[in-house]
Design an enzyme around this catalytic site. Sequence first.
Site, PDB file in Angstrom:
ATOM      1  N   ASP A  32       1.279  -3.243 -16.437  1.00  0.00           N
ATOM      2  CA  ASP A  32       0.286  -3.245 -15.363  1.00  0.00           C
ATOM      3  C   ASP A  32       0.703  -2.241 -14.297  1.00  0.00           C
ATOM      4  OD1 ASP A  32      -1.447  -4.188 -13.099  1.00  0.00           O
ATOM      5  OD2 ASP A  32      -1.847  -5.837 -14.479  1.00  0.00           O
ATOM      6  N   THR A  36      -5.145  -3.480  -9.116  1.00  0.00           N
ATOM      7  CA  THR A  36      -5.905  -4.626  -8.590  1.00  0.00           C
ATOM      8  C   THR A  36      -5.169  -5.941  -8.856  1.00  0.00           C
ATOM      9  OG1 THR A  36      -7.180  -4.882 -10.638  1.00  0.00           O
ATOM     10  CG2 THR A  36      -8.157  -3.513  -8.902  1.00  0.00           C
ATOM     11  N   GLY A  37      -4.064  -5.876  -9.604  1.00  0.00           N
ATOM     12  CA  GLY A  37      -3.339  -7.099  -9.952  1.00  0.00           C
ATOM     13  C   GLY A  37      -2.314  -7.477  -8.905  1.00  0.00           C
ATOM     14  N   ASP A  57       0.985   2.813 -15.774  1.00  0.00           N
ATOM     15  CA  ASP A  57      -0.451   3.089 -15.873  1.00  0.00           C
ATOM     16  C   ASP A  57      -0.815   3.311 -17.348  1.00  0.00           C
ATOM     17  OD1 ASP A  57      -2.985   4.179 -15.902  1.00  0.00           O
ATOM     18  OD2 ASP A  57      -2.640   5.515 -14.195  1.00  0.00           O
ATOM     19  N   LYS A  92     -11.230   5.954 -16.720  1.00  0.00           N
ATOM     20  CA  LYS A  92     -10.041   6.399 -17.451  1.00  0.00           C
ATOM     21  C   LYS A  92      -9.396   5.253 -18.242  1.00  0.00           C
ATOM     22  CE  LYS A  92      -7.183   9.384 -15.274  1.00  0.00           C
ATOM     23  NZ  LYS A  92      -6.505   9.998 -14.094  1.00  0.00           N
ATOM     24  N   TYR A 146     -18.362   1.237 -14.928  1.00  0.00           N
ATOM     25  CA  TYR A 146     -17.729   0.093 -15.602  1.00  0.00           C
ATOM     26  C   TYR A 146     -18.407  -0.172 -16.947  1.00  0.00           C
ATOM     27  CZ  TYR A 146     -15.995  -4.739 -16.175  1.00  0.00           C
ATOM     28  OH  TYR A 146     -15.404  -5.893 -16.644  1.00  0.00           O
ATOM     29  N   LYS A 150     -16.775   0.388 -20.731  1.00  0.00           N
ATOM     30  CA  LYS A 150     -16.605  -0.721 -21.672  1.00  0.00           C
ATOM     31  C   LYS A 150     -17.375  -0.473 -22.963  1.00  0.00           C
ATOM     32  CE  LYS A 150     -13.957  -3.488 -19.274  1.00  0.00           C
ATOM     33  NZ  LYS A 150     -12.667  -3.994 -19.746  1.00  0.00           N
ATOM     34  N   THR A 176     -15.996 -15.326 -15.667  1.00  0.00           N
ATOM     35  CA  THR A 176     -14.948 -16.337 -15.801  1.00  0.00           C
ATOM     36  C   THR A 176     -14.304 -16.558 -14.442  1.00  0.00           C
ATOM     37  OG1 THR A 176     -14.573 -15.672 -18.072  1.00  0.00           O
ATOM     38  CG2 THR A 176     -12.794 -16.861 -17.025  1.00  0.00           C
TER      39      THR A 176
HETATM   40  N1  LIG Z   1     -12.943 -11.995 -14.965  1.00  0.00           N
HETATM   41  C1  LIG Z   1     -14.092 -11.871 -15.612  1.00  0.00           C
HETATM   42  O1  LIG Z   1     -15.019 -12.658 -15.398  1.00  0.00           O
HETATM   43  C2  LIG Z   1     -14.270 -10.770 -16.640  1.00  0.00           C
HETATM   44  C3  LIG Z   1     -15.513 -10.654 -17.258  1.00  0.00           C
HETATM   45  C4  LIG Z   1     -15.685  -9.667 -18.215  1.00  0.00           C
HETATM   46  C5  LIG Z   1     -14.636  -8.836 -18.567  1.00  0.00           C
HETATM   47  N2  LIG Z   1     -13.451  -8.964 -17.941  1.00  0.00           N
HETATM   48  C6  LIG Z   1     -12.383  -8.019 -18.333  1.00  0.00           C
HETATM   49  O2  LIG Z   1     -11.134  -8.673 -18.410  1.00  0.00           O
HETATM   50  C7  LIG Z   1     -10.105  -7.798 -17.964  1.00  0.00           C
HETATM   51  C8  LIG Z   1      -9.295  -8.456 -16.855  1.00  0.00           C
HETATM   52  O3  LIG Z   1     -10.170  -8.733 -15.761  1.00  0.00           O
HETATM   53  P1  LIG Z   1      -9.652  -9.596 -14.514  1.00  0.00           P
HETATM   54  O4  LIG Z   1     -10.786 -10.389 -14.044  1.00  0.00           O
HETATM   55  O5  LIG Z   1      -8.379 -10.278 -14.870  1.00  0.00           O
HETATM   56  O6  LIG Z   1      -9.386  -8.437 -13.453  1.00  0.00           O
HETATM   57  P2  LIG Z   1      -8.087  -8.124 -12.583  1.00  0.00           P
HETATM   58  O7  LIG Z   1      -8.439  -7.000 -11.676  1.00  0.00           O
HETATM   59  O8  LIG Z   1      -7.526  -9.363 -11.988  1.00  0.00           O
HETATM   60  O9  LIG Z   1      -7.058  -7.643 -13.688  1.00  0.00           O
HETATM   61  C9  LIG Z   1      -7.030  -6.329 -14.202  1.00  0.00           C
HETATM   62  C10 LIG Z   1      -5.584  -5.895 -14.268  1.00  0.00           C
HETATM   63  O10 LIG Z   1      -5.519  -4.591 -14.861  1.00  0.00           O
HETATM   64  C11 LIG Z   1      -4.603  -3.810 -14.108  1.00  0.00           C
HETATM   65  N3  LIG Z   1      -4.946  -2.398 -14.322  1.00  0.00           N
HETATM   66  C12 LIG Z   1      -6.102  -1.752 -14.001  1.00  0.00           C
HETATM   67  N4  LIG Z   1      -6.036  -0.461 -14.370  1.00  0.00           N
HETATM   68  C13 LIG Z   1      -4.828  -0.287 -14.953  1.00  0.00           C
HETATM   69  C14 LIG Z   1      -4.158   0.818 -15.555  1.00  0.00           C
HETATM   70  N5  LIG Z   1      -4.724   2.031 -15.613  1.00  0.00           N
HETATM   71  N6  LIG Z   1      -2.908   0.621 -16.065  1.00  0.00           N
HETATM   72  C15 LIG Z   1      -2.315  -0.577 -16.009  1.00  0.00           C
HETATM   73  N7  LIG Z   1      -2.894  -1.677 -15.458  1.00  0.00           N
HETATM   74  C16 LIG Z   1      -4.129  -1.517 -14.938  1.00  0.00           C
HETATM   75  C17 LIG Z   1      -4.791  -4.270 -12.683  1.00  0.00           C
HETATM   76  O11 LIG Z   1      -3.726  -3.947 -11.825  1.00  0.00           O
HETATM   77  C18 LIG Z   1      -4.947  -5.775 -12.886  1.00  0.00           C
HETATM   78  O12 LIG Z   1      -3.707  -6.435 -12.889  1.00  0.00           O
HETATM   79  C19 LIG Z   1     -10.778  -6.492 -17.549  1.00  0.00           C
HETATM   80  O13 LIG Z   1     -10.702  -5.583 -18.623  1.00  0.00           O
HETATM   81  C20 LIG Z   1     -12.201  -6.918 -17.312  1.00  0.00           C
HETATM   82  O14 LIG Z   1     -13.099  -5.849 -17.533  1.00  0.00           O
HETATM   83  C21 LIG Z   1     -13.241  -9.899 -16.978  1.00  0.00           C
END
Ligand SMILES: NC(=O)c1ccc[n+]([C@@H]2O[C@H](COP(=O)([O-])OP(=O)(O)OC[C@H]3O[C@@H](n4cnc5c(N)ncnc54)[C@H](O)[C@@H]3O)[C@@H](O)[C@H]2O)c1
Length: 326
Positions: A32, A36-37, A57, A92, A146, A150, A176
């Site tokens: 990670d 955003t984490g 990254d 990206k 986005y 995807k 979720t």
């Molecule tokens: N939460 C939902 O309801 C939901 C719905 C549909 C899809 N998703 C998908 O599930 C995944 C996780 O979503 P989430 O809700 O946990 O979001 P989140 O933002 O909490 O988690 C995403 C994580 O990815 C990391 N990240 C982003 N770009 C990165 C990169 N280039 N290299 C390394 N790390 C990177 C961020 O730092 C973060 O920790 C995403 O792919 C999202 O599109 C989530």
Amino acid sequence: MKRVLITGGAGFLGSHLCDRFIKEGYHVIAMDNLITGDIRNIEHLFHLPNFEFYHHDVSKFIHVAGELDYILHFASPASPIDYLKIPIQTLKVGSLGIHNCLGLARVKGARVLIASTSEIYGDPTVHPQPEEYWGNVNPIGPRGVYDEAKRFQEAITMAYHTYHGLETRIVRIFNTYGPRMRLNDGRVLPAFIGQALRGEDLTVFGDGSQTRAFCYVDDLVEGIYRLLLSDYAYPVNIGNPSEITIKEFGEEIIKLTGTTQKLVLKDLPVDDPKQRQPDITKAKAILDWEPKVSRAEGLRITYEYFKSLPEEELYKAAYHREFLKN
Ligand SMILES: NC(=O)c1ccc[n+]([C@@H]2O[C@H](COP(=O)([O-])OP(=O)(O)OC[C@H]3O[C@@H](n4cnc5c(N)ncnc54)[C@H](O)[C@@H]3O)[C@@H](O)[C@H]2O)c1
């Protein structure tokens, strides 16, 4: 011990996946860049010998020493507030990021599961949305960064499956929620709860008649786990079909939190989908999966989590650590 790489492992969903795979006895490598984490989502795992964290990254070259059985690509900004602020990084990680994961999977002979989304259906003209529906997406609208990332991610994953014979799985995740969401990430549930906790009115965009269907995180993780271990390579919707209007949802939050504030209406953002409900016929048939946690129970647990956060979290603005670098 099977070894799994989880990209986006410090995020909301990624961290719950780390917990699940640790519980199942795997060696877990979370990767990670924390854009955003939050490291606090996984710090309870750091003392474990079968857990590793790579601060990296995924859109840059990735390498992991040793064998890998599975790669779960969950890295991506996920909430509108994030991907509207960091659109290039979003594109990206959905293109270069998955390409890197697929390349690594070929080298290691690993199976790849990608986190796709209900957003690939755009503003759907079919309701509820089955996997066969191709979607209604505006590629150059603000959400296009986005949705199209995807959609590309699904296309390249399917191409690696078809042309290289790589084992791949595609989960289309619907809204979720649960502990470790960020209060300030712009999604409706933390937004409502945050407003209630701060004693503000709850903001409804539009007239509140648009619908959403919310899945509790433990149910989602169970569906993903079953899909990964299944032999099904085509997309599967995982979500909770129990649909509710945003206005009714706001009223549920008011009741849950006991706030004395009210709902206030604001203009609807561009391209905001009016309806969202998963058709989970496939998940039921192929994975023998359906959601188990009721909205009342899931919301209660999530509210307890948000209430337990330090007060300053309530007033933090959204952040993007590497925003200016890319
Ligand atoms: N939460 C939902 O309801 C939901 C719905 C549909 C899809 N998703 C998908 O599930 C995944 C996780 O979503 P989430 O809700 O946990 O979001 P989140 O933002 O909490 O988690 C995403 C994580 O990815 C990391 N990240 C982003 N770009 C990165 C990169 N280039 N290299 C390394 N790390 C990177 C961020 O730092 C973060 O920790 C995403 O792919 C999202 O599109 C989530």
